[in-house]
Scaffold this motif. Structure first.
Motif, PDB file in Angstrom:
ATOM      1  N   THR A 353       0.821  -1.218   0.000  1.00  0.00           N
ATOM      2  CA  THR A 353       0.000   0.000   0.000  1.00  0.00           C
ATOM      3  C   THR A 353       0.846   1.255   0.000  1.00  0.00           C
ATOM      4  OG1 THR A 353      -1.665  -1.229   1.256  1.00  0.00           O
ATOM      5  CG2 THR A 353      -1.900   1.163   1.173  1.00  0.00           C
ATOM      6  N   VAL A 356       2.295   1.762  -3.467  1.00  0.00           N
ATOM      7  CA  VAL A 356       1.286   1.993  -4.502  1.00  0.00           C
ATOM      8  C   VAL A 356       0.725   3.420  -4.445  1.00  0.00           C
ATOM      9  CG1 VAL A 356      -1.055   1.348  -5.225  1.00  0.00           C
ATOM     10  CG2 VAL A 356       0.648  -0.420  -4.758  1.00  0.00           C
ATOM     11  N   LEU A 360      -0.088   5.621  -8.108  1.00  0.00           N
ATOM     12  CA  LEU A 360      -1.443   5.687  -8.667  1.00  0.00           C
ATOM     13  C   LEU A 360      -1.533   6.718  -9.789  1.00  0.00           C
ATOM     14  CD1 LEU A 360      -3.436   5.601  -5.313  1.00  0.00           C
ATOM     15  CD2 LEU A 360      -3.366   3.771  -7.026  1.00  0.00           C
ATOM     16  N   GLU A 364      -7.183   6.733 -10.526  1.00  0.00           N
ATOM     17  CA  GLU A 364      -6.995   5.514  -9.741  1.00  0.00           C
ATOM     18  C   GLU A 364      -6.974   5.884  -8.260  1.00  0.00           C
ATOM     19  OE1 GLU A 364      -4.510   1.849 -11.449  1.00  0.00           O
ATOM     20  OE2 GLU A 364      -3.312   3.654 -11.191  1.00  0.00           O
ATOM     21  N   LEU A 366      -6.805   3.989  -3.986  1.00  0.00           N
ATOM     22  CA  LEU A 366      -6.926   2.880  -3.044  1.00  0.00           C
ATOM     23  C   LEU A 366      -8.272   3.024  -2.349  1.00  0.00           C
ATOM     24  CD1 LEU A 366      -3.342   2.840  -1.505  1.00  0.00           C
ATOM     25  CD2 LEU A 366      -4.307   1.197  -3.125  1.00  0.00           C
ATOM     26  N   ARG A 381      -6.523  -1.602  -5.046  1.00  0.00           N
ATOM     27  CA  ARG A 381      -6.191  -0.595  -6.053  1.00  0.00           C
ATOM     28  C   ARG A 381      -7.329  -0.584  -7.063  1.00  0.00           C
ATOM     29  NH1 ARG A 381      -0.319   0.117  -8.989  1.00  0.00           N
ATOM     30  NH2 ARG A 381      -0.850   1.916 -10.286  1.00  0.00           N
TER      31      ARG A 381
END
Length: 524
Positions: A353, A356, A360, A364, A366, A381
């Motif tokens: 996480t 990521v 992104l 996009e 989370l 995601r």
């Protein structure tokens, strides 16, 4: 269970937000340009389509397009349609939403007003940056107004009462405790400065009826209440205090519903960090309390901010539905924010996480929401769905047309200036001056024999009731002449009217005191 489609997760599953969990609040966060506004717009559309009214502050002026359908000729239409195809949205089609425009200044929507009485000394002190001593003096001024039936409706009323307090500080001190002219003068200066920012537009009548934010259109869609906040953002403290006042009004007005099948209202608080900037710890605690309590009224609050660490931990801990767009690790503070954001999600063993969040792409995020049991889902995601309405602002002509068909057209647009503290105090000052002249001319003993010029709130109401009674008697006499029976008891009508007049005159102070006590209880 009804759900809102958010987008497609990396695990190949649709990411959903349960309507029955939407009152558990939420967070939309991410750096500038990562897609927060588009996510907000898509969510607002979905809530509206499911019969849930929405309130959203349009801080950049680009959310007004939610009132209009998107178009294939729009410059980003290919991206929107491509995303819809990628997500398997076979029913994707452009559509509008029922929208009501609001504006504290009355320039780009219906004016939103409240009275000085309803706002109360606690929130006003926050707005005016008063210290504890000055806040105490303002409390005394409000108490004097309540006890003397002085309606505080607009800035003029408060200014008139503060002038009176300055001139009669010894009298007030003898009743309520020390009231210094210096403190009153400091409040007056702050009030003038605040008025110069245009805050006086917010105070007056007709005051907002909070139920007007909870309307559905003829097709059962919730109205999206869009507050034009681009100008308001120049006074960030007014913006934050206004939204806090609005939450308190909603809390006072709505019944307890627990966890309903869908929210009564979803409230998007954009630029949410402004609520907490420079706020003392005690105020932050009470904001956390307001957010927690309003959940039981069926109101969902979504905080929208660039950096998730802008939200205090006690408040962030209540935000069960989270959409985290990309963050950039330019500074140590950014790095702390990334780490903090990653730690708030339920761990996904297949996803790093923290890494990521910085990777992104636009559109996009989370995503983690609350499941049927109220527990957070594993973070995924997610490709966020495209909105169906226009991305970007409406034109002036389009806004004018939407305003003309508003269900509240004409209800709030014209200010009303009825008799209140400013007029009462001015009349008393005039009577005092005339009395002084009479005393000098005729002597005090002779002047004491005449009736008092300025009537009390009770005398005015009784006088109006007596006139109605007289009218009722005249009507009964006329009915007798015409051979008709009159069912009304003229004396009872007069008494009822007098009581009603008293209630009307006292409604402002009493109702305002009730709301202030509520806010005071929450803010203390």
């Amino acid at each position: 269970m009804s759900e809102i489609f958010l987008g497609l997760g990396g695990n190949g599953e649709n990411q959903q937000l349960a309507l029955s969990r939407a009152n558990r609040h939420g967070l939309i966060a991410g750096a500038t340009g990562t897609g927060k506004t588009v996510t907000l717009q898509g969510l607002a559309e979905s809530f509206s389509a499911n019969g849930v009214p929405v309130f959203v502050a349009d801080v950049k002026g680009d959310l007004s397009g939610i009132a209009m359908p998107g178009s294939p000729t729009f410059k980003h239409a290919d991206k929107l349609e491509g995303r819809a195809k990628e997500l398997g949205m076979e029913d994707y089609a452009y559509s509008d939403n029922p929208v009501i425009f609001w504006d504290l200044y009355g320039e780009q929507g219906h004016p939103i007003r409240t009275t000085i009485t309803e706002m109360g000394p606690l929130l006003l002190s926050r707005l005016l940056d008063l210290n504890d001593t000055q806040e105490g003096v303002l409390q005394i001024v409000f108490k004097h107004a309540d006890e003397n039936g002085l309606l505080l409706l607009d800035f003029g009323d408060l200014q008139a009462l503060l002038k009176w307090a300055y001139d009669n500080s010894k009298e007030l001190s003898g009743v309520y405790g020390n009231v210094s002219k210096q403190s009153v003068g400091a409040i007056q200066r702050q009030l003038l400065s605040f008025e110069a920012q245009g805050a006086d537009h917010f105070f007056g009548e007709p005051a907002l009826e909070i139920d007007d934010f909870l309307k559905l259109d003829e097709n059962g869609r919730g109205y999206v209440n869009v507050l034009a906040a681009d100008k308001l953002m120049r006074s960030p403290k007014l913006y934050a205090t206004f939204l806090l006042w609005l939450l308190a009004e909603l809390f006072e007005s709505l019944p307890e519903v627990g966890d309903p099948e869908k929210p009564s209202l979803v409230f998007f608080f954009d630029e949410a960090h402004l609520l907490f900037d420079d706020a003392p710890e005690a105020l932050q605690e009470k904001i956390e309390q307001v957010v927690r309590l309003i959940r039981s009224k069926g109101v969902g609050v979504f905080f929208v901010t660039q950096n998730p660490i802008d939200i205090p931990e006690d408040v962030a801990g209540q935000l069960g539905n989270r959409v985290q767009h990309a963050l950039r690790a330019f500074t140590k503070r950014d790095q702390r924010a990334i780490k903090a954001a990653a730690e708030t999600f339920r761990i996904n063993d297949d996803l790093d996480t923290e890494e990521v969040i910085t990777e992104l792409r636009v559109g996009e995020a989370l995503v983690s929401t609350l499941d049927d049991e109220g527990a957070p889902t594993v973070v995924q995601r997610t490709l966020i769905k495209p909105p169906r309405s226009r991305l970007g602002p409406v034109t002036k002509k389009e806004r004018a047309i939407i305003q003309s068909i508003s269900p509240f057209e004409g209800k709030y647009d014209e200010a009303i200036d009825r008799e209140s503290a400013e007029e009462v105090l001015a009349q008393k000052a005039k009577d005092a001056a005339e009395t002084a002249e009479e005393v000098a001319e005729k002597g005090e003993e002779e002047v004491r024999k005449r009736p008092r010029k300025t009537k009390s709130i009770w005398e005015k109401a009784i006088s109006r009731g007596t006139k109605v009674a007289a009218g009722g008697m005249a009507g009964a006499a006329a009915a007798a002449v015409l051979g008709k029976k009159s069912r009304a008891n003229p004396m009872r009508s007069g008494i009822t009217s007098a009581a009603g007049s008293i209630a009307t005159d006292l409604a402002g102070p009493i109702a305002g005191r009730f709301v202030r006590n509520l806010i005071g209880g929450l803010m203390r």
